[in-house]
Design a protein around this motif. Structure first.
Motif, PDB file in Angstrom:
ATOM      1  N   PHE A 122     -12.394  -1.030  17.088  1.00  0.00           N
ATOM      2  CA  PHE A 122     -11.644  -0.074  17.898  1.00  0.00           C
ATOM      3  C   PHE A 122     -10.145  -0.359  17.904  1.00  0.00           C
ATOM      4  CE2 PHE A 122     -15.824   0.011  20.295  1.00  0.00           C
ATOM      5  CZ  PHE A 122     -16.200   1.272  19.865  1.00  0.00           C
ATOM      6  N   VAL A 123      -9.770  -1.629  18.037  1.00  0.00           N
ATOM      7  CA  VAL A 123      -8.354  -1.963  18.212  1.00  0.00           C
ATOM      8  C   VAL A 123      -7.517  -1.578  16.996  1.00  0.00           C
ATOM      9  CG1 VAL A 123      -6.723  -3.881  18.484  1.00  0.00           C
ATOM     10  CG2 VAL A 123      -8.706  -3.688  20.009  1.00  0.00           C
ATOM     11  N   PRO A 124      -7.833  -2.063  15.792  1.00  0.00           N
ATOM     12  CA  PRO A 124      -7.026  -1.616  14.652  1.00  0.00           C
ATOM     13  C   PRO A 124      -7.138  -0.121  14.384  1.00  0.00           C
ATOM     14  CG  PRO A 124      -8.900  -2.915  13.900  1.00  0.00           C
ATOM     15  CD  PRO A 124      -8.839  -3.062  15.384  1.00  0.00           C
ATOM     16  N   ALA A 125      -8.303   0.460  14.673  1.00  0.00           N
ATOM     17  CA  ALA A 125      -8.457   1.902  14.449  1.00  0.00           C
ATOM     18  C   ALA A 125      -7.463   2.699  15.270  1.00  0.00           C
ATOM     19  CB  ALA A 125      -9.884   2.329  14.791  1.00  0.00           C
ATOM     20  N   SER A 126      -7.160   2.232  16.483  1.00  0.00           N
ATOM     21  CA  SER A 126      -6.260   2.983  17.359  1.00  0.00           C
ATOM     22  C   SER A 126      -4.823   2.993  16.862  1.00  0.00           C
ATOM     23  CB  SER A 126      -6.304   2.398  18.781  1.00  0.00           C
ATOM     24  OG  SER A 126      -5.635   1.149  18.851  1.00  0.00           O
ATOM     25  N   THR A 127      -4.488   2.166  15.876  1.00  0.00           N
ATOM     26  CA  THR A 127      -3.129   2.148  15.335  1.00  0.00           C
ATOM     27  C   THR A 127      -2.929   3.154  14.205  1.00  0.00           C
ATOM     28  OG1 THR A 127      -3.523   0.490  13.595  1.00  0.00           O
ATOM     29  CG2 THR A 127      -3.053  -0.341  15.814  1.00  0.00           C
ATOM     30  N   VAL A 128      -4.005   3.850  13.803  1.00  0.00           N
ATOM     31  CA  VAL A 128      -3.939   4.656  12.582  1.00  0.00           C
ATOM     32  C   VAL A 128      -3.446   6.086  12.797  1.00  0.00           C
ATOM     33  CG1 VAL A 128      -5.299   5.578  10.650  1.00  0.00           C
ATOM     34  CG2 VAL A 128      -5.707   3.237  11.473  1.00  0.00           C
ATOM     35  N   PRO A 129      -3.973   6.863  13.762  1.00  0.00           N
ATOM     36  CA  PRO A 129      -3.770   8.321  13.703  1.00  0.00           C
ATOM     37  C   PRO A 129      -2.320   8.779  13.668  1.00  0.00           C
ATOM     38  CG  PRO A 129      -5.564   7.795  15.212  1.00  0.00           C
ATOM     39  CD  PRO A 129      -4.928   6.493  14.834  1.00  0.00           C
ATOM     40  N   LEU A 130      -1.522   8.468  14.650  1.00  0.00           N
ATOM     41  CA  LEU A 130      -0.143   8.954  14.683  1.00  0.00           C
ATOM     42  C   LEU A 130       0.682   8.368  13.550  1.00  0.00           C
ATOM     43  CD1 LEU A 130       2.187  10.484  16.033  1.00  0.00           C
ATOM     44  CD2 LEU A 130       2.483   8.524  17.555  1.00  0.00           C
ATOM     45  N   ASN A 131       0.571   7.056  13.339  1.00  0.00           N
ATOM     46  CA  ASN A 131       1.403   6.388  12.336  1.00  0.00           C
ATOM     47  C   ASN A 131       1.074   6.851  10.920  1.00  0.00           C
ATOM     48  OD1 ASN A 131       2.840   4.705  14.165  1.00  0.00           O
ATOM     49  ND2 ASN A 131       1.087   3.318  14.277  1.00  0.00           N
ATOM     50  N   ALA A 132      -0.189   6.832  10.557  1.00  0.00           N
ATOM     51  CA  ALA A 132      -0.567   7.122   9.172  1.00  0.00           C
ATOM     52  C   ALA A 132      -0.393   8.600   8.842  1.00  0.00           C
ATOM     53  CB  ALA A 132      -2.001   6.671   8.911  1.00  0.00           C
ATOM     54  N   GLN A 133      -0.717   9.484   9.798  1.00  0.00           N
ATOM     55  CA  GLN A 133      -0.527  10.906   9.527  1.00  0.00           C
ATOM     56  C   GLN A 133       0.959  11.246   9.371  1.00  0.00           C
ATOM     57  OE1 GLN A 133      -3.537  13.910  11.275  1.00  0.00           O
ATOM     58  NE2 GLN A 133      -3.257  12.384  12.889  1.00  0.00           N
ATOM     59  N   THR A 134       1.795  10.663  10.220  1.00  0.00           N
ATOM     60  CA  THR A 134       3.243  10.897  10.105  1.00  0.00           C
ATOM     61  C   THR A 134       3.736  10.449   8.739  1.00  0.00           C
ATOM     62  OG1 THR A 134       3.575  10.650  12.493  1.00  0.00           O
ATOM     63  CG2 THR A 134       5.503  10.371  11.089  1.00  0.00           C
ATOM     64  N   ARG A 273      -8.192  -0.242   1.734  1.00  0.00           N
ATOM     65  CA  ARG A 273      -7.209   0.315   0.799  1.00  0.00           C
ATOM     66  C   ARG A 273      -5.854   0.538   1.462  1.00  0.00           C
ATOM     67  NH1 ARG A 273     -11.883   3.157  -0.616  1.00  0.00           N
ATOM     68  NH2 ARG A 273     -11.205   5.009   0.547  1.00  0.00           N
ATOM     69  N   LEU A 274      -5.846   0.620   2.788  1.00  0.00           N
ATOM     70  CA  LEU A 274      -4.610   0.660   3.566  1.00  0.00           C
ATOM     71  C   LEU A 274      -4.682  -0.430   4.620  1.00  0.00           C
ATOM     72  CD1 LEU A 274      -4.071   4.493   4.231  1.00  0.00           C
ATOM     73  CD2 LEU A 274      -2.672   3.030   2.761  1.00  0.00           C
ATOM     74  N   ARG A 275      -3.541  -1.052   4.880  1.00  0.00           N
ATOM     75  CA  ARG A 275      -3.485  -2.148   5.838  1.00  0.00           C
ATOM     76  C   ARG A 275      -2.763  -1.706   7.107  1.00  0.00           C
ATOM     77  NH1 ARG A 275      -0.893  -7.264   3.017  1.00  0.00           N
ATOM     78  NH2 ARG A 275      -1.641  -8.243   4.926  1.00  0.00           N
ATOM     79  N   THR A 276      -3.224  -2.226   8.228  1.00  0.00           N
ATOM     80  CA  THR A 276      -2.534  -2.078   9.493  1.00  0.00           C
ATOM     81  C   THR A 276      -2.595  -3.432  10.189  1.00  0.00           C
ATOM     82  OG1 THR A 276      -2.359  -0.749  11.515  1.00  0.00           O
ATOM     83  CG2 THR A 276      -4.585  -1.336  10.785  1.00  0.00           C
ATOM     84  N   ARG A 277      -1.828  -3.582  11.250  1.00  0.00           N
ATOM     85  CA  ARG A 277      -1.873  -4.864  11.954  1.00  0.00           C
ATOM     86  C   ARG A 277      -1.543  -4.674  13.422  1.00  0.00           C
ATOM     87  NH1 ARG A 277       3.610  -8.250  10.245  1.00  0.00           N
ATOM     88  NH2 ARG A 277       5.059  -6.493  10.388  1.00  0.00           N
ATOM     89  N   VAL A 278      -2.057  -5.598  14.217  1.00  0.00           N
ATOM     90  CA  VAL A 278      -1.900  -5.573  15.665  1.00  0.00           C
ATOM     91  C   VAL A 278      -1.150  -6.829  16.082  1.00  0.00           C
ATOM     92  CG1 VAL A 278      -3.148  -5.630  17.858  1.00  0.00           C
ATOM     93  CG2 VAL A 278      -3.990  -4.201  15.966  1.00  0.00           C
ATOM     94  N   ALA A 279      -0.063  -6.647  16.807  1.00  0.00           N
ATOM     95  CA  ALA A 279       0.704  -7.796  17.297  1.00  0.00           C
ATOM     96  C   ALA A 279      -0.017  -8.481  18.449  1.00  0.00           C
ATOM     97  CB  ALA A 279       2.098  -7.348  17.737  1.00  0.00           C
ATOM     98  N   ALA A 280      -0.583  -7.688  19.350  1.00  0.00           N
ATOM     99  CA  ALA A 280      -1.267  -8.254  20.516  1.00  0.00           C
ATOM    100  C   ALA A 280      -2.059  -7.152  21.194  1.00  0.00           C
ATOM    101  CB  ALA A 280      -0.262  -8.853  21.502  1.00  0.00           C
TER     102      ALA A 280
END
Length: 308
Positions: A122-134, A273-280
């Motif tokens: 759930f946590v990394p998934a929540s970083t995807v929609p706005l950022n990746a679509q933009t 195939r795409l990377r994202t990351r969570v600071a905290a």
């Protein structure tokens, strides 16, 4: 349920933990039990009123990107059932906080959501929609310029959410990518597969000329000065008009929700195939502190609020 509302316009101190009515799923909606909600600069801007179309009347709920489980299903919804894992983007530009994601439960239109693969938490998934679509939609504007194969593109803010996705998607698209990294973050940005990492302190005009600039910070004129004559600059927030003499095309990328695109991008992150990351991660009641940390800057990755 508990939610975090902006009780007035101002700094992080205006965010208050509040007891709210449990939402019900209307026609075409599901209620999502939120497990993670990403904290964006756009959330901070909403509380200060510095957003397109002007301030939102208070109180309101911030929050664009949510991941969680379907708790109930409204009439007319066939694609989701109770217990399904989902991720999605509340089109906050339209809802303007009614609803927002800073809550234990959200009544969401089914069209806002896609299934969350089991391989992605759930946590990394929540970083995807706005950022990746933009990022993807901004690169589509670049592609409309019909640049030759292998053209160079400078991505500012490649350490951030939008810039990081833009750098990776530009590599996938076949561009020669120069990506600007924050201080002490060169290793992460290099790991995105870019061709060259540019320091935050670099003289950007001297980096070029490049065929295009994806200005995710945005930097504005300094980044635009790196683009060649008759090139293209895409920015993620309004920037001052460029001097027209060089024929540089200037575009503004504002998010629009695309469910099919979101499903593809989430699938790419789940598959690696795409990377994202969570600071905290921080619990939802600490949303005000999360906003303070975003304002302070220097985060390597996104802050995510977790919800019990």
């Amino acid at each position: 349920m508990l939610g975090v509302v902006a009780a007035a316009l101002g700094g992080p101190e205006v965010l208050q933990v509040t007891e709210l009515p449990d939402p019900e799923a209307g026609p075409g909606q599901v209620v999502v039990r939120v497990r993670a909600v990403c904290v964006h600069p756009a959330d901070v801007a909403s509380t200060t009123g510095e957003i397109p179309r002007g301030p939102v009347p208070t109180p309101f709920l911030p929050g664009w990107d949510i991941a969680g489980e379907v708790a109930s299903v409204g009439p007319g919804v066939a694609e989701f059932g109770v217990g399904d894992r989902v991720v999605g983007m509340i089109p906050w530009y339209a809802t303007r906080g009614a609803p927002g994601g800073y809550a234990q439960f959200v009544a969401a239109d089914a069209d806002w959501l896609v299934r969350l693969p089991a391989e992605l938490d759930f946590v990394p998934a929540s970083t995807v929609p706005l950022n990746a679509q933009t990022a993807h939609q901004g690169l589509l504007l670049v592609s409309l310029a019909m640049l030759p194969s292998g053209s160079s593109i400078l991505v500012t803010g490649a350490s951030g959410g939008v810039g990081g996705f833009a750098a990776q998607l530009a590599v996938q698209a076949g561009y020669r990518v120069l990506a600007q990294a924050s201080d002490n973050d060169e290793q992460w940005v290099h790991g995105l597969g870019v061709h060259e990492v540019v320091s935050r302190t670099a003289d950007l005009p001297a980096v070029g000329p490049v065929s295009a600039v994806f200005d995710a910070v945005p930097v504005g004129e300094a980044a635009a000065a790196a683009v060649q004559d008759r090139g293209i600059v895409v920015a993620t927030r309004p920037t001052p008009p460029l001097v027209p003499a060089r024929g540089v095309r200037q575009e503004l990328q504002l998010i629009r929700h695309d469910r099919e695109l979101l499903a593809d991008l989430v699938g790419q992150v789940a598959a690696g195939r795409l990377r994202t990351r969570v600071a905290a991660t921080m619990p939802l009641p600490q949303a005000a502190e999360a906003h303070r940390r975003v304002l302070t800057g220097g985060l390597q990755g996104k802050l995510v609020l977790t919800v019990d």
